[in-house]
Motif scaffolding. Structure first.
Motif, PDB file in Angstrom:
ATOM      1  N   GLY A  97      17.274  49.405  43.994  1.00 17.33           N
ATOM      2  CA  GLY A  97      17.887  48.422  44.870  1.00 17.33           C
ATOM      3  C   GLY A  97      17.840  47.001  44.370  1.00 17.33           C
ATOM      4  N   ASP A  98      17.139  46.752  43.261  1.00 14.03           N
ATOM      5  CA  ASP A  98      17.120  45.391  42.712  1.00 14.03           C
ATOM      6  C   ASP A  98      18.249  45.189  41.712  1.00 14.03           C
ATOM      7  OD1 ASP A  98      14.986  44.648  44.160  1.00 14.03           O
ATOM      8  OD2 ASP A  98      13.503  45.191  42.625  1.00 14.03           O
ATOM      9  N   ASP A  99      18.523  46.244  40.962  1.00 16.31           N
ATOM     10  CA  ASP A  99      19.490  46.133  39.881  1.00 16.31           C
ATOM     11  C   ASP A  99      20.891  46.341  40.442  1.00 16.31           C
ATOM     12  OD1 ASP A  99      20.270  45.686  37.352  1.00 16.31           O
ATOM     13  OD2 ASP A  99      19.573  47.580  36.513  1.00 16.31           O
ATOM     14  N   PHE A 100      21.858  45.727  39.755  1.00 19.17           N
ATOM     15  CA  PHE A 100      23.229  45.890  40.248  1.00 19.17           C
ATOM     16  C   PHE A 100      24.221  45.885  39.106  1.00 19.17           C
ATOM     17  CE2 PHE A 100      24.762  41.554  39.669  1.00 19.17           C
ATOM     18  CZ  PHE A 100      23.577  40.846  39.559  1.00 19.17           C
ATOM     19  N   THR A 101      25.393  46.387  39.380  1.00 17.34           N
ATOM     20  CA  THR A 101      26.501  46.304  38.438  1.00 17.34           C
ATOM     21  C   THR A 101      27.572  45.468  39.097  1.00 17.34           C
ATOM     22  OG1 THR A 101      27.951  47.575  37.010  1.00 17.34           O
ATOM     23  CG2 THR A 101      27.674  48.391  39.246  1.00 17.34           C
ATOM     24  N   MET A 102      28.481  44.931  38.270  1.00 22.93           N
ATOM     25  CA  MET A 102      29.501  44.066  38.843  1.00 22.93           C
ATOM     26  C   MET A 102      30.883  44.638  38.585  1.00 22.93           C
ATOM     27  SD  MET A 102      30.080  40.047  38.235  1.00 22.93           S
ATOM     28  CE  MET A 102      28.728  39.361  39.145  1.00 22.93           C
ATOM     29  N   LEU A 103      31.652  44.708  39.628  1.00 16.83           N
ATOM     30  CA  LEU A 103      33.025  45.194  39.523  1.00 16.83           C
ATOM     31  C   LEU A 103      33.942  43.975  39.591  1.00 16.83           C
ATOM     32  CD1 LEU A 103      34.995  47.757  39.842  1.00 16.83           C
ATOM     33  CD2 LEU A 103      34.911  47.224  42.258  1.00 16.83           C
ATOM     34  N   VAL A 104      34.720  43.757  38.540  1.00  8.09           N
ATOM     35  CA  VAL A 104      35.668  42.636  38.534  1.00  8.09           C
ATOM     36  C   VAL A 104      37.067  43.225  38.469  1.00  8.09           C
ATOM     37  CG1 VAL A 104      36.365  40.500  37.396  1.00  8.09           C
ATOM     38  CG2 VAL A 104      34.000  41.268  37.230  1.00  8.09           C
ATOM     39  N   VAL A 105      37.916  42.845  39.390  1.00  8.92           N
ATOM     40  CA  VAL A 105      39.284  43.360  39.345  1.00  8.92           C
ATOM     41  C   VAL A 105      40.271  42.209  39.223  1.00  8.92           C
ATOM     42  CG1 VAL A 105      38.837  45.487  40.611  1.00  8.92           C
ATOM     43  CG2 VAL A 105      39.449  43.435  41.875  1.00  8.92           C
ATOM     44  N   ILE A 106      41.305  42.449  38.439  1.00 18.02           N
ATOM     45  CA  ILE A 106      42.404  41.478  38.338  1.00 18.02           C
ATOM     46  C   ILE A 106      43.672  42.234  38.725  1.00 18.02           C
ATOM     47  CG2 ILE A 106      43.512  39.738  36.910  1.00 18.02           C
ATOM     48  CD1 ILE A 106      41.274  39.991  34.905  1.00 18.02           C
ATOM     49  N   PRO A 107      44.078  42.140  39.981  1.00 15.35           N
ATOM     50  CA  PRO A 107      45.335  42.790  40.353  1.00 15.35           C
ATOM     51  C   PRO A 107      46.502  41.986  39.783  1.00 15.35           C
ATOM     52  CG  PRO A 107      44.027  42.148  42.292  1.00 15.35           C
ATOM     53  CD  PRO A 107      43.464  41.445  41.119  1.00 15.35           C
ATOM     54  N   THR A 108      47.428  42.657  39.122  1.00 18.16           N
ATOM     55  CA  THR A 108      48.577  41.946  38.560  1.00 18.16           C
ATOM     56  C   THR A 108      49.869  42.579  39.040  1.00 18.16           C
ATOM     57  OG1 THR A 108      48.396  43.325  36.602  1.00 18.16           O
ATOM     58  CG2 THR A 108      47.458  41.140  36.447  1.00 18.16           C
ATOM     59  N   ASP A 109      50.913  41.763  39.071  1.00 21.59           N
ATOM     60  CA  ASP A 109      52.213  42.298  39.477  1.00 21.59           C
ATOM     61  C   ASP A 109      52.861  42.975  38.274  1.00 21.59           C
ATOM     62  OD1 ASP A 109      53.333  40.381  37.870  1.00 21.59           O
ATOM     63  OD2 ASP A 109      54.169  39.175  39.484  1.00 21.59           O
ATOM     64  N   ASP A 153      52.810  41.298  34.857  1.00 27.45           N
ATOM     65  CA  ASP A 153      51.501  40.908  34.337  1.00 27.45           C
ATOM     66  C   ASP A 153      51.062  39.524  34.821  1.00 27.45           C
ATOM     67  OD1 ASP A 153      49.204  41.635  32.827  1.00 27.45           O
ATOM     68  OD2 ASP A 153      49.787  40.198  31.287  1.00 27.45           O
ATOM     69  N   ASN A 154      51.532  39.125  35.982  1.00 26.12           N
ATOM     70  CA  ASN A 154      51.042  37.870  36.572  1.00 26.12           C
ATOM     71  C   ASN A 154      49.895  38.193  37.515  1.00 26.12           C
ATOM     72  OD1 ASN A 154      53.153  36.212  35.487  1.00 26.12           O
ATOM     73  ND2 ASN A 154      54.499  37.218  36.953  1.00 26.12           N
ATOM     74  N   PRO A 155      48.790  37.475  37.444  1.00 19.28           N
ATOM     75  CA  PRO A 155      47.716  37.709  38.406  1.00 19.28           C
ATOM     76  C   PRO A 155      48.230  37.400  39.820  1.00 19.28           C
ATOM     77  CG  PRO A 155      47.074  36.064  36.775  1.00 19.28           C
ATOM     78  CD  PRO A 155      48.503  36.373  36.534  1.00 19.28           C
ATOM     79  N   ILE A 156      47.875  38.258  40.746  1.00 15.96           N
ATOM     80  CA  ILE A 156      48.365  38.127  42.122  1.00 15.96           C
ATOM     81  C   ILE A 156      47.795  36.845  42.727  1.00 15.96           C
ATOM     82  CG2 ILE A 156      46.661  39.226  43.646  1.00 15.96           C
ATOM     83  CD1 ILE A 156      50.113  40.638  43.035  1.00 15.96           C
ATOM     84  N   LYS A 157      48.446  36.315  43.753  1.00 16.59           N
ATOM     85  CA  LYS A 157      48.011  35.003  44.257  1.00 16.59           C
ATOM     86  C   LYS A 157      46.621  35.075  44.915  1.00 16.59           C
ATOM     87  CE  LYS A 157      50.129  34.452  48.853  1.00 16.59           C
ATOM     88  NZ  LYS A 157      50.166  35.730  49.458  1.00 16.59           N
ATOM     89  N   ASP A 158      45.964  33.932  44.958  1.00 13.27           N
ATOM     90  CA  ASP A 158      44.611  33.867  45.511  1.00 13.27           C
ATOM     91  C   ASP A 158      44.613  34.255  46.992  1.00 13.27           C
ATOM     92  OD1 ASP A 158      43.592  33.177  43.119  1.00 13.27           O
ATOM     93  OD2 ASP A 158      42.843  31.204  43.709  1.00 13.27           O
TER      94      ASP A 158
END
Lengths: 504, 404
Positions: B134-146, B149-154
């Motif tokens: 429970g101390d350790d973690f992994t990070m999921l980073v996603v970049i949704p693109t249209d 290949d444009n990153p979707i709006k904030d």
């Protein structure tokens, strides 16, 4: 008889054998030593990679306060360097319309966008010379595994020259914000996404210091022993001190010095050179002399991709001495109009404009000028500099008219005659040249004109020189020899008759 | 004459006209931008239009995220139209433009926003394996693109779902600065977290992260051996209990365990083994003389076991020495083990030769079928009286004899 013949044959055989052995041994040793020379052993491991500085725009990081994993300084430096290189390779790609280098700093998808534009530009014969002069990045996010970073680059100042069929059609300076996603791939931080946004700031507007009057009675200075090489290995502060005493005693108050761009180490200014410059300025202060520092001596490239290096050079020197009491003014460059022919007036003028802006933003205390080689060029950028300076080596009779005409076109700024003079050479290469006496007459007449019109002046130069480097006037002996005898003091250290008219 | 003057006058007039500067025609031209739209969607057909009073065809400078280019117009009915190439209008971001006409004073900007649908969800997960607890973690980073290949709006919602054992979790996050990210913490059990994300009804692939057992805690060791005799022949096997982390997960196979054996004289023997299903074993040959071992095992820098003590009894209580061939052959034996059986081959016997308490020579030999024979060479040991010390299995005997 036959015994003698036999001995001769034996002797020859033995001799030939010895010779053969010598040749073989020599041959083997030559091959051996050839294989053992060449590259340094340390170079085998590529331990030392010397990458010359190629792109040094001003980069100011906002305080680090990112989301995700805390960033360490080393990684931040790597990201910065790769991010700037990404800009650099893009500038090169748009200049040449070739794709080299893009592969290293953009991911496969980001490349497509760049290649699309390059293909369009190549088809239309459009090329763009560009650079960025300022970046204000903020580090926004670093992923836990250290493979993805997001940053925001605010108020990026981009300068572009757009050419259509090699003809300049647009020169523009833009300011914009960017958001950037970078991925660590194959050891490179590559740009994955780049999104342009409107900038908050607008471009700096050049500010002038209103100067009604400028009190300069001066001289262009090089020591007698080291002409055009004031800060070299033979730098001797005692000689300089003696010279400054002579100058001060001669009723002069200002000297004009030259900072060689290459000699000072280009973008990475050599600390030792700065130390020498400080010594000179300190000595000048002690001797009640003010100094006009002329930057970028012997620089002639001006290409847009070189600008960031020039800016770093100027930033280092100007910020180091902006508070020094001996500084009178910054002269951006000596006679840049002579480069108009080879580099193009538009490019050189833009370079001067940006450089003057830069120097003014760093030092808002001291005035800035450009040492034009003639009065005709002196109206260029007149609104961007604080006082005008021009050089005059033509007929004295027309000096007054020239000055008055110039004054008429620039009525509200002081005008300085920052170089004038005449050689007293009349030797083999110019038997009908001037004598020391006519040189004295020249200065007598000149000083009268200067005094009457209250023109601030700086003459060329204190000393006659024994040698003149090739880079100054080239190799032609009549030019070289004439250049040697512009001084008020001859090579034996005796004052020439003109010395009497060194000031007014 | 008058006429000549008139002609001359006209001629001069013509010459003057020929050299006079031609009026700059564009001075009178009035160009105005008539396009008002400031926001476009990626891949929209973008046309910038200008009204013009004369037919001139200036270029339009167009600058987006990735570069700049020049666009040529089409002229129709006093309207200049600049059609932005589709390859450029696909990229979202701010666009600056300038009409390259006179002093470039006609300029402007517009924004291209990404499409409001997702085509790809680029997912980056790291680290790929984390520790339980429970101390350790992994990070999921996603970049949704249209689709371009444009990153979707904030501020676009992204659902992150992950499953671990019987838990299934669904959480909502929002894109910010082109990305969305979530830290996923481990639980007490080891195993595998499976995760996926969804943005605007498009789902990503399945991704997984291994949750590895945490570091082991204290453990115990034990030993097994055939007998307790110091016969220098049998093997003692040391074995750990099952190594577990503090949450009861058996540590990963291959965890390295080192056993330190300290003997009576304080010397240390070191053996090691790696765990299999949590148990590490290591083996050591018995000593060949009476000995007491203190054994303790370590997972280096992480965990340690209890200490155990083992005793080894001497197997040889006594041995015979016989001399022959002018006393130059010394036979040691029979060397007998605990059941009077002859010692297995390989027991080391040392013969030291002294003269007036000075060591002259030392011979070492291993036993064969219960005997060791030393053949003393006449070249080295001349006829004299010497003292012979014979050591084996921790026993020592001394004889004094004359070599002939």
């Amino acid at each position: 008889m036959s015994a003698l013949n036999k001995n001769i044959i034996h002797g020859l055989l033995i001799g030939a054998y010895v010779l053969l052995v010598v040749i073989i041994v020599f041959g083997i040793s030559a091959v051996y030593s050839y294989l053992n020379t060449g590259a340094d052993r340390s170079s085998m491991l590529h331990i030392k990679i010397e990458a010359p500085e190629h792109y040094t725009p001003k980069v100011v990081w906002k305080p680090i306060n990112n989301e995700g994993r805390p960033i360490d300084e080393q990684t931040l430096k790597t990201i910065e360097s790769d991010y700037l290189d990404a800009w650099y390779v893009r500038h090169v790609a748009y200049k040449t319309n070739l794709k080299e280098g893009i592969y290293d700093f953009y991911t496969a998808n980001a490349r497509k966008a760049i290649f699309n534009t390059i293909n369009l530009n190549r088809a239309d014969n459009t090329t763009i010379e560009s650079t960025t002069l300022e970046h204000h990045p903020e580090f926004l996010f670093f992923s836990e595994d250290g493979q993805l970073a997001v940053l925001k680059d605010d108020n990026v100042v981009e300068y572009k020259r757009v050419y259509k069929a090699n003809k300049l059609v647009l020169e523009t300076t833009e300011i914009a914000n960017y958001k950037v996603v970078l991925l660590l791939e194959d050891g490179f931080w590559r740009i994955r996404h780049l999104v342009k946004e409107p900038a908050i700031n607008s471009l700096d507007i050049i500010k002038n210091k209103p100067l009604s009057k400028i009190d300069i009675k001066g001289i262009n200075y090089y020591p007698q022993a080291t002409p055009w090489n004031l800060f070299g290995d033979d730098f001797n502060i005692e000689t300089i001190d003696q010279d400054f005493k002579i100058i001060n005693k001669a009723n002069l108050n200002t000297i004009r010095l030259f900072i060689p761009y290459d000699g000072f180490g280009k973008a990475s200014v050599i600390p030792n050179k700065l130390k020498k410059l400080k010594q000179v300025l300190d000595t000048a202060e002690v001797n009640h002399l003010k100094v006009i520092v002329t930057l970028f001596d012997f620089y002639g490239d001006y290409s847009v991709l070189d600008w960031t290096l020039n800016h770093k050079h100027a930033t280092t020197i100007v910020s180091e001495f902006k508070n020094h009491n001996a500084i009178a003014a910054w002269d951006i460059k000596n006679e840049p109009d002579l480069d108009f022919k080879s580099r193009g007036e538009s490019l050189v003028t833009s370079w001067l404009y940006k450089m003057a802006t830069l120097v003014k933003t760093i030092d808002n205390k001291h005035p800035v000028t450009i040492g034009w080689s003639n009065a005709k060029s002196a109206t260029i950028l007149k609104d961007e500099i604080d006082f005008v300076s021009f050089h005059y080596y033509k007929d004295l009779d027309r000096l007054e008219t020239t000055y008055k005409n110039l004054k008429a076109s620039i009525p509200n700024k002081p005008i300085v005659l920052s170089e004038f003079g005449i050689s007293s050479y009349n030797g083999l290469w110019n038997p009908l040249g001037t004598t020391e006496k006519s040189q004295a007459n020249y200065f007598k007449k000149a000083q009268a004109i200067l005094k009457q019109n209250k023109i601030p002046f700086m003459s060329w130069t204190l000393y006659d020189f024994k040698t003149v480097p090739k880079k100054v006037v080239g190799n032609l002996p009549w030019r070289k020899n004439a250049q040697k005898e512009f001084g008020f003091i001859n090579t034996n250290g005796e004052k020439k008759p003109s010395f009497k008219y060194i000031s007014n | 004459m008058k006429r000549i003057f008139t002609y001359l006058f006209v001629l001069i007039g013509l010459i003057v006209l020929a050299f006079s500067p031609i009026q700059d025609a564009p001075l009178l031209i009035d160009i105005k931008c008539i396009s008002t739209q400031k926001i476009f969607e990626a891949n929209d057909e973008i046309t910038l239009q200008f009204s013009t009073s004369e037919k001139v065809l200036p270029h339009l400078y167009y600058s987006n995220n990735y570069g700049s280019t020049l666009i040529v117009p089409t002229y129709h009915n006093a309207i200049l139209s600049y059609i932005i190439p589709q390859k450029l209008s696909r990229k979202s971001g701010l666009v600056n433009w300038k009409l390259l006409y006179k002093d470039n004073s006609i300029s402007g900007e517009f924004n291209i926003i990404p499409k409001a649908s997702v085509n790809t969800i680029e997912t980056y997960i790291g680290p790929p394996s984390i520790n339980a607890g429970g101390d350790d973690f992994t990070m999921l980073v996603v970049i949704p693109t249209d689709v371009f290949d444009n990153p979707i709006k904030d501020h676009t919602e992204v659902s992150i779902r992950h499953q671990f054992l019987s838990n299934e979790t669904n959480e909502q996050i929002f894109t910010k600065n082109l990305i969305a990210y979530k830290s996923i913490y481990s639980e007490e059990k080891s195993g595998r977290i499976i995760m996926t994300s969804e943005c605007l009804e498009i789902n990503s692939k399945e991704y997984d992260v291994n949750v590895l057992p945490n570091i082991p805690t204290g453990f115990t060791i034990d030993y097994t051996r055939n007998h307790g005799y110091a016969d220098g022949n049998q093997i003692t096997t040391f074995e750990t209990s099952i190594l577990k982390d503090e949450y009861g997960n058996t540590v990963s196979d291959g965890t390295f365990v080192t056993f330190f054996i300290t003997n009576k004289t304080g010397h240390i023997l070191k053996i090691s083994g790696t765990t299999l299903k949590g148990i590490a074993t290591a083996k050591m040959i018995h000593p060949d003389y009476e000995e007491q071992w203190m054994v303790k095992a370590f997972v280096n820098g992480i965990a340690e076991s209890n200490a155990i003590t083992l005793n080894y009894k001497s197997v040889i209580l006594d041995f015979n020495i016989s001399l022959s061939e002018n006393n130059r052959i010394i036979t040691v034996g029979p060397l007998q083990s605990f059941m009077k059986q002859l010692m297995p081959d390989g027991l080391e016997v040392t013969l030291s030769v002294y003269k007036d308490n000075t060591l002259l020579k030392r011979y070492k030999k291993q036993s064969t079928t219960g005997f060791v024979t030393f053949n003393l060479n006449g070249q080295f040991l001349k006829t004299d009286t010497y003292e012979f010390r014979i050591e084996t299995a921790g026993l020592e005997k001394t004889i004094k004899t004359k070599l002939l």
